[in-house]
Design a protein around this motif. Structure first.
Motif, PDB file in Angstrom:
ATOM      1  N   UNK A  61       0.851  -1.199   0.000  1.00 43.04           N
ATOM      2  CA  UNK A  61       0.000   0.000   0.000  1.00 43.04           C
ATOM      3  C   UNK A  61       0.881   1.241   0.000  1.00 43.04           C
ATOM      4  N   UNK A  62       0.715   2.054  -1.039  1.00 38.10           N
ATOM      5  CA  UNK A  62       1.537   3.256  -1.179  1.00 38.10           C
ATOM      6  C   UNK A  62       0.718   4.525  -1.132  1.00 38.10           C
ATOM      7  N   UNK A  70       1.669  -9.499  -6.828  1.00 37.07           N
ATOM      8  CA  UNK A  70       2.067  -8.349  -5.994  1.00 37.07           C
ATOM      9  C   UNK A  70       1.165  -7.178  -6.359  1.00 37.07           C
ATOM     10  N   UNK A  71       0.477  -6.632  -5.349  1.00 38.82           N
ATOM     11  CA  UNK A  71      -0.402  -5.469  -5.575  1.00 38.82           C
ATOM     12  C   UNK A  71       0.329  -4.187  -5.206  1.00 38.82           C
ATOM     13  N   UNK A 103      -9.297  -5.616  -5.283  1.00 35.68           N
ATOM     14  CA  UNK A 103      -8.624  -6.672  -4.509  1.00 35.68           C
ATOM     15  C   UNK A 103      -8.054  -6.102  -3.215  1.00 35.68           C
ATOM     16  N   UNK A 104      -7.509  -4.889  -3.291  1.00 36.04           N
ATOM     17  CA  UNK A 104      -6.934  -4.286  -2.077  1.00 36.04           C
ATOM     18  C   UNK A 104      -8.008  -3.972  -1.040  1.00 36.04           C
ATOM     19  N   UNK A 105      -9.167  -3.480  -1.490  1.00 37.79           N
ATOM     20  CA  UNK A 105     -10.269  -3.214  -0.541  1.00 37.79           C
ATOM     21  C   UNK A 105     -10.733  -4.515   0.110  1.00 37.79           C
ATOM     22  N   UNK A 106     -10.784  -5.572  -0.704  1.00 39.29           N
ATOM     23  CA  UNK A 106     -11.210  -6.880  -0.207  1.00 39.29           C
ATOM     24  C   UNK A 106     -10.257  -7.357   0.898  1.00 39.29           C
ATOM     25  N   UNK A 107      -8.947  -7.158   0.667  1.00 47.28           N
ATOM     26  CA  UNK A 107      -7.956  -7.587   1.653  1.00 47.28           C
ATOM     27  C   UNK A 107      -8.066  -6.740   2.930  1.00 47.28           C
TER      28      UNK A 107
END
Length: 572
Positions: free
Chosen positions: A195-196, A326-327, A350-354
């Motif tokens: 996360x950046x 890799x996200x 996908x990031x929100x899901x994680x």
């Protein structure tokens, strides 16, 4: 967890069909909109004027139109039609900055009346993605969601929301780049979210990570929502490889750009792309390419850039192509627009899901880049508190950044309140105020000190203006043609010493796309975090007295109200 994962996967089987159905609703909605509302739509261009310039090309013609400043997603090659259902032809050339549109019309279209607005009717075929999701679901039915089998393991780990699987324990390193590389290199058919937040060097990290993995002989894939995002990451990778003296071999699936050629290999022919699998260090293309069967097991790592914008389903549709995913991204910034209404849990990235409702990624789940190289600490304090659970820190040297000789002296958040009523997507009162602010900042007596302690007169080059609506962009541009003006979408990834944000609408009730759009925390985050030293919001006081009807709306208005509390009063 397993039940929830199965529920999400089951509802994804007809996800693309729901999007398809909504495509037509969206299309008919655009047909009915009045021209001033069409101005705010990214799939249309309005207020076109025919220039009288018609150029013959074989049996066709190319007509040239001008249009006022507006941001849109239309591209050369898109088919366009007007609101009277006339299919006009295709876009030959479009220059959004100069406001020029050239439409190529075939022999039967030449006598059609000139349009005052056009929209694109591109209907994207998602069948390969749909088939990829069905293959994943069939595998899960035949085996099980928590099977030890390596096939689809990264996708299943993501669906189950399990922490990343590793070959051995992580070694903690102070250096965030080394820590991220350690994490990535120990993935065991799994996934790593990076996360950046704004200014933390997401592309820098991604570029170094890809080159380090390629140097170890790993094969890398890159994907994202658009060719532009992919090209930006490839540029960073190329730059890092050159610095390290590593002769990296890269291939991108995209159109060849004659005016702006790439340093790496480019082809639009998938046979060419498929012939270099296993031979190139890096292969890059959109999810439409990666979702196809020939790409199965073709790379060791798939990097998803701007992963906060790519939907979970699109990510799963390409998961067959790699061992590890890799996200790179930030779910607190802009999201992918969706047309359809989808069951809970299937509509997210996908990031929100994680993250499951959390604002930042935990150290067990992945890597949070926690240092911004952009914002003065007084701006970062607001951004970090509201959007990153106070985990984002500003580098010490950034506090040298400041303005001298102005009522906006120093650095931080400022609020200029301007009373007006009845404005929806444009406000002449705010345009006047923006003009006054710019005049005051660039009168020759104001200086800017940068992070290196260098002092210079503040000019229009150090100022960018952001506003939620195209109509206000146009109104400001007419009065300030020398300054960069745009909506939040235009400025994602950019920065400036001074950002002026014109809210434009008189009250939350009058906002054209409703409170959700006007008060979107993600959009406010992107706007404020473009600023290095000074962020000035221009707004009607009524904006901060929103009539909230639900806890959700109170949450939406909260960021604006907190901004008002933290901002400095310019009338002292």
């Amino acid at each position: 967890e397993i039940e929830q994962a199965r529920y999400i996967l089951a509802h994804m089987l007809d996800w693309y069909r729901r999007e398809q159905k909504s495509f037509w609703w969206e299309f008919f909605r655009l047909k009915e909109l009045p021209e001033d509302e069409l101005l705010e739509e990214r799939k249309a261009i309005s207020y076109l004027k025919y220039t009288g310039h018609r150029e013959p090309e074989k049996r066709s013609v190319i007509d040239t139109y001008t249009f006022p400043s507006q941001e849109c997603d239309l591209r050369p090659g898109n088919s366009v039609e007007d609101q009277e259902n006339n299919r006009l032809g295709s876009i030959h050339e479009i220059d959004v900055d100069s406001g020029i549109l050239r439409i190529k019309k075939g022999p039967t279209k030449i006598d059609l009346p000139h349009p005052s607005s056009v929209m694109s009717i591109e209907n994207v075929n998602s069948s390969t993605k749909e088939e990829a999701i069905i293959r994943l679901a069939e595998w899960v039915v035949a085996n099980s969601m928590d099977s030890e089998n390596e096939k689809y393991r990264a996708a299943r780990q993501i669906l189950l929301n399990a922490p990343p699987l590793l070959t051995e324990e992580l070694t903690y390193d102070e250096n965030i780049l080394e820590r991220t590389f350690d994490f990535a290199s120990k993935l065991d058919y799994s996934h790593l979210p990076v996360q950046g937040p704004p200014g933390t060097g997401k592309s820098f990290t991604g570029g170094h990570l890809i080159v380090q993995l390629a140097q170890q002989g790993k094969k890398i894939g890159i994907t994202a929502l658009s060719h532009k995002v992919i090209t930006n990451l490839l540029s960073k990778v190329w730059e890092v490889a050159k610095e390290k003296g590593f002769d990296i071999q890269m291939m991108q699936k995209t159109e060849l750009d004659e005016y702006n050629p790439s340093s790496w290999n480019v082809s639009n022919d998938e046979n060419v792309i498929q012939s270099v699998i296993g031979r190139m260090d890096v292969i890059a293309g959109t999810t439409f390419m990666w979702s196809k069967p020939p790409y199965e097991d073709s790379v060791d790592y798939l990097f998803v850039d701007e992963a906060g914008q790519l939907s979970l389903i699109d990510t799963l549709s390409v998961s067959h192509c790699c061992s590890n995913i890799v996200f790179l991204g930030d779910p607190q910034q802009l999201k992918q627009p969706q047309k359809g209404v989808h069951p809970d849990g299937t509509e997210v990235s996908a990031l929100e899901h994680i993250l499951q409702g959390e604002k930042t990624i935990s150290d067990k789940q992945g890597v949070f880049l926690d240092e911004t190289w952009r914002m003065h600490s007084s701006i970062n304090a607001f951004v970090s508190e509201l959007f990153y659970q106070n985990r984002l820190i500003s580098k010490d040297h950034l506090d040298k950044q400041q303005i001298i000789g102005s009522k906006y002296a120093g650095a931080g958040l400022y609020l200029e309140e301007v009373e007006h009523s009845g404005n929806t997507n444009a406000s002449s009162e705010e345009v006047d105020k923006v003009l006054e602010i710019v005049g005051q900042l660039t009168d020759g007596d104001v200086t800017f000190i940068n992070e290196k302690n260098e002092e210079a007169p503040l000019t229009t080059n150090e100022i960018k203006i952001i506003t939620p609506y195209n109509a206000q962009v146009h109104a400001i541009k007419q009065r300030l043609p020398q300054i960069e003006v745009g909506t939040v979408d235009k400025f994602q990834g950019q920065e400036a010493p001074v950002i002026i944000y014109s809210v434009a609408t008189s009250s939350s009730e009058e906002a054209p796309r409703g409170m959700d759009f006007l008060f979107s925390p993600n959009r406010l985050n992107v706007a404020v975090s473009r600023a290095r030293a000074c962020f000035i919001m221009v707004a009607n006081p009524a904006i901060f007295e929103a009539d909230c009807k639900s806890p959700y709306q109170i949450k939406l208005a909260n960021a604006f109200c907190r901004f008002k509390e933290l901002s400095q009063d310019t009338n002292l």
